[in-house]
Design a protein around this motif. Sequence first.
Motif, mmCIF file in Angstrom:
data_model
loop_
_atom_site.group_PDB
_atom_site.id
_atom_site.type_symbol
_atom_site.label_atom_id
_atom_site.label_comp_id
_atom_site.label_asym_id
_atom_site.label_seq_id
_atom_site.Cartn_x
_atom_site.Cartn_y
_atom_site.Cartn_z
ATOM 1 N N GLU B 202 0.814 -1.157 0.009
ATOM 2 C CA GLU B 202 0.029 0.091 -0.049
ATOM 3 C C GLU B 202 0.781 1.341 0.038
ATOM 4 O OE1 GLU B 202 -1.464 0.905 4.534
ATOM 5 O OE2 GLU B 202 -1.890 -1.167 3.830
ATOM 6 N N VAL B 203 1.956 1.201 0.694
ATOM 7 C CA VAL B 203 2.931 2.235 0.637
ATOM 8 C C VAL B 203 3.579 2.606 -0.684
ATOM 9 C CG1 VAL B 203 4.838 3.264 1.856
ATOM 10 C CG2 VAL B 203 3.094 2.294 3.049
ATOM 11 N N LEU B 204 4.412 1.290 -1.144
ATOM 12 C CA LEU B 204 4.700 1.610 -2.621
ATOM 13 C C LEU B 204 3.714 2.069 -3.560
ATOM 14 C CD1 LEU B 204 7.111 -1.530 -2.718
ATOM 15 C CD2 LEU B 204 7.688 0.675 -1.913
ATOM 16 N N GLY B 205 2.438 1.505 -3.398
ATOM 17 C CA GLY B 205 1.418 2.094 -4.478
ATOM 18 C C GLY B 205 1.483 3.329 -4.294
ATOM 19 N N VAL B 206 1.547 4.099 -3.257
ATOM 20 C CA VAL B 206 1.467 5.430 -2.885
ATOM 21 C C VAL B 206 2.592 6.243 -3.674
ATOM 22 C CG1 VAL B 206 1.491 7.626 -1.403
ATOM 23 C CG2 VAL B 206 -0.008 5.753 -0.974
ATOM 24 N N VAL B 207 3.945 5.741 -3.270
ATOM 25 C CA VAL B 207 5.030 6.193 -3.926
ATOM 26 C C VAL B 207 5.125 6.187 -5.406
ATOM 27 C CG1 VAL B 207 7.458 6.071 -3.897
ATOM 28 C CG2 VAL B 207 6.177 5.829 -1.844
ATOM 29 N N ARG B 208 4.395 4.936 -6.064
ATOM 30 C CA ARG B 208 4.437 4.768 -7.509
ATOM 31 C C ARG B 208 3.491 5.905 -7.901
ATOM 32 N NH1 ARG B 208 5.373 -0.289 -9.881
ATOM 33 N NH2 ARG B 208 5.207 -1.007 -7.825
ATOM 34 N N ASP B 209 2.224 6.000 -7.521
ATOM 35 C CA ASP B 209 1.543 7.098 -7.978
ATOM 36 C C ASP B 209 2.299 8.650 -7.978
ATOM 37 O OD1 ASP B 209 -0.511 5.330 -8.038
ATOM 38 O OD2 ASP B 209 -1.438 6.167 -6.220
ATOM 39 N N LEU B 210 3.186 8.784 -7.032
ATOM 40 C CA LEU B 210 3.801 9.778 -6.893
ATOM 41 C C LEU B 210 4.676 10.275 -7.990
ATOM 42 C CD1 LEU B 210 4.630 10.494 -3.160
ATOM 43 C CD2 LEU B 210 2.935 11.822 -4.549
ATOM 44 N N ALA B 211 5.417 9.145 -8.318
ATOM 45 C CA ALA B 211 6.432 8.868 -9.423
ATOM 46 C C ALA B 211 5.736 9.256 -10.650
ATOM 47 C CB ALA B 211 7.126 7.451 -9.350
ATOM 48 N N ASN B 212 4.572 8.722 -10.893
ATOM 49 C CA ASN B 212 3.910 8.589 -12.221
ATOM 50 C C ASN B 212 3.401 10.365 -12.331
ATOM 51 O OD1 ASN B 212 4.216 6.182 -12.804
ATOM 52 N ND2 ASN B 212 2.104 5.322 -11.873
ATOM 53 N N GLN B 213 3.171 10.847 -11.196
ATOM 54 C CA GLN B 213 2.597 12.183 -11.444
ATOM 55 C C GLN B 213 3.838 13.305 -11.266
ATOM 56 O OE1 GLN B 213 0.527 12.451 -7.835
ATOM 57 N NE2 GLN B 213 -0.875 10.865 -8.493
ATOM 58 N N GLY B 214 5.048 12.560 -11.726
ATOM 59 C CA GLY B 214 6.126 13.607 -11.713
ATOM 60 C C GLY B 214 6.925 14.157 -10.841
ATOM 61 N N MET B 215 6.570 13.555 -9.635
ATOM 62 C CA MET B 215 7.128 14.036 -8.258
ATOM 63 C C MET B 215 8.814 13.769 -8.249
ATOM 64 S SD MET B 215 7.395 15.816 -5.306
ATOM 65 C CE MET B 215 5.994 16.005 -4.396
ATOM 66 N N THR B 216 9.473 14.842 -8.052
ATOM 67 C CA THR B 216 11.064 14.548 -7.952
ATOM 68 C C THR B 216 11.395 13.999 -6.912
ATOM 69 O OG1 THR B 216 11.212 16.811 -8.942
ATOM 70 C CG2 THR B 216 13.205 15.766 -7.965
ATOM 71 N N MET B 217 12.177 12.817 -6.750
ATOM 72 C CA MET B 217 12.308 12.017 -5.378
ATOM 73 C C MET B 217 13.706 11.278 -5.202
ATOM 74 S SD MET B 217 8.562 9.967 -4.722
ATOM 75 C CE MET B 217 8.329 9.434 -6.289
ATOM 76 N N VAL B 218 14.221 11.128 -4.421
ATOM 77 C CA VAL B 218 15.259 10.200 -3.927
ATOM 78 C C VAL B 218 14.751 9.219 -3.044
ATOM 79 C CG1 VAL B 218 17.473 9.920 -2.719
ATOM 80 C CG2 VAL B 218 17.032 12.093 -4.260
ATOM 81 N N ILE B 219 14.993 8.118 -3.600
ATOM 82 C CA ILE B 219 14.460 6.903 -2.625
ATOM 83 C C ILE B 219 15.411 5.873 -2.201
ATOM 84 C CG2 ILE B 219 13.012 5.035 -2.726
ATOM 85 C CD1 ILE B 219 11.365 6.420 -4.915
ATOM 86 N N VAL B 220 15.827 5.781 -0.930
ATOM 87 C CA VAL B 220 16.645 4.735 -0.360
ATOM 88 C C VAL B 220 15.703 3.529 0.025
ATOM 89 C CG1 VAL B 220 18.070 4.162 1.519
ATOM 90 C CG2 VAL B 220 18.283 6.530 0.428
ATOM 91 N N THR B 221 16.056 2.655 -0.784
ATOM 92 C CA THR B 221 15.178 1.303 -0.497
ATOM 93 C C THR B 221 15.933 -0.101 -0.480
ATOM 94 O OG1 THR B 221 12.885 0.236 -1.197
ATOM 95 C CG2 THR B 221 14.670 1.326 -3.119
ATOM 96 N N HIS B 222 15.371 -0.970 0.052
ATOM 97 C CA HIS B 222 15.820 -2.123 -0.208
ATOM 98 C C HIS B 222 14.974 -3.144 -1.251
ATOM 99 C CE1 HIS B 222 18.957 -2.254 2.870
ATOM 100 N NE2 HIS B 222 17.968 -1.542 3.720
ATOM 101 N N GLU B 223 13.789 -2.264 -1.749
ATOM 102 C CA GLU B 223 12.921 -3.140 -2.742
ATOM 103 C C GLU B 223 13.364 -2.961 -4.179
ATOM 104 O OE1 GLU B 223 10.002 -4.455 -1.690
ATOM 105 O OE2 GLU B 223 10.074 -3.928 0.418
ATOM 106 N N ILE B 224 14.439 -4.025 -4.485
ATOM 107 C CA ILE B 224 14.992 -3.470 -5.672
ATOM 108 C C ILE B 224 14.104 -3.684 -6.862
ATOM 109 C CG2 ILE B 224 16.688 -4.876 -7.208
ATOM 110 C CD1 ILE B 224 17.927 -3.689 -4.680
ATOM 111 N N SER B 225 12.977 -4.624 -7.104
ATOM 112 C CA SER B 225 12.326 -4.558 -7.969
ATOM 113 C C SER B 225 11.180 -3.375 -8.171
ATOM 114 C CB SER B 225 11.356 -5.989 -7.951
ATOM 115 O OG SER B 225 10.518 -5.846 -7.091
#
Lengths: 220, 269
Positions: B202-225
């Motif tokens: 559910e959290v990754l879904g929100v981040v994905r939406d943000l990315a699709n909307q063009g939000m500029t982001m730096v993401i530190v993550t262990h979720e490789i895929s």
Amino acid sequence: MYTWSFAPIIQASDLFLWGAWITVVYTAGSIAIGLVLGLAVCFARLSGIGPLNWFAQGFQELFRCTPLLVQLLWIYYALPLLLGFDMPNWAAALLTLSLYAAAFYAEVFRGGIVSIDKGQFEAGAAIGMSGWQVMRRIILPQAIRRMMPAFINQSVTQFKNTSLVSVISVADLTYMASIVNGQTYRPLESYTVVAVLYFVILFPMMKFADYIEHRMRRGN
Amino acid sequence: MTSASSAPASSSSVSSPAASDIVLEARGITKCFGALTVLHGIDLALKAGEVVSIIGPSGSGKSTFIRCMNMLEKPDAGEILFRNRRVGEKHRGSGDLLGQGELRRHVGMVFQHFNLFPHMSVLENVIEGPVIVQRKSRAEAVEIAMDYIAKVGLAEKRDARPDQLSGGQKQRVAIARALAMQPDALLLDEVTSALDPELVGEVLGVVRDLANQGMTMVIVTHEISFAADVSDRVVFMENGRIVAQGLPETILRRPDNERLKAFLARFHG
């Protein structure tokens, strides 16, 4: 068999009431001054400024690691020799009680503030808050809740500690007991009445502290 | 994939002197904890609309680095620039230097452990920044906040306290809180690492939406895929250095660096 007689004591009831009033005044006064000074000492310790921190810590240790009675005697009898002028006993009493309260309150406040998770400071900073905004909006509201039981306990102790000012002839409740005893030669009644008066005032305060603590535990 | 053309609208009060589209830049960031140097002169420039994921083993310095990007950690050397303005040591800017408070007003952060304000409701958490920092009216702040709270799917929880929420819900509130400042960029520091596995989605879904909307982001993550999916660029860090970076396909599917291969092998099994 000892025959109790409270009649002479009741005749002196105005002395007890006046003494109780004086005790309340010294308690309230020293709590108020101690609160402000304690906050200053607490923020000095958290300031991150070396000399300020050391000075504040030195002050705290001095007043927390010597008996209040010794502080009282020293400030009333010894300090004037250094200052070169006498201090009236009421001023010495209020000063000592306030400094003593400040040293302990500062530790209560500091304990409450440092117990708040570092992430709370960071979350406040991360939305652009200034240090003071983080303190006022995020940290203090949480810290005050946590420090409340310790604060009330310390204040109850402060109320009892005022009894020591009788040794420098401040006419508080305890001092009045010895006056009444001297006049009536009835130590049992005099000191019983004074103990009961302290208890009657402090018992509800103690219960209130317990209630606050209980409510907080449930809240958390 | 996002594109730089869909940069989020923002009422930035910081003007960019040059016509550069670089929002946030780290130059030679070095950080030491005592005798230990955890970052060795890291450079990273983030373009408007770009999503950069930072991957790497634990202790590689990626969290420390992202925290340097909004000055929650003070770099021992190097500098952070926001829209070409150097960020100074103080909360307020002076002269050429941008204040850290100003930087953070424009660059939001979401933490691994949410760090919601427990004494405030969901709505109060989200309006805190707009009201206290941006000095918006409460009505305006509530309107903005409810917009983002609805976006993360928690409109019906507006009056809930953080301790009544699941980890995934808390993190979504934390994202709404960062978005309510209408930032130019968002820093996400391992935002799913503290979540139960079933709440990660559910959290990754929100981040994905943000990315699709063009939000500029730096993401530190262990979720490789996930990083492969949403990023324009993947950065691999190890021992306080950037070891490899490039397009997700290149870095994650055709790695040509031995240490990166070894790191990825642990995920592919």
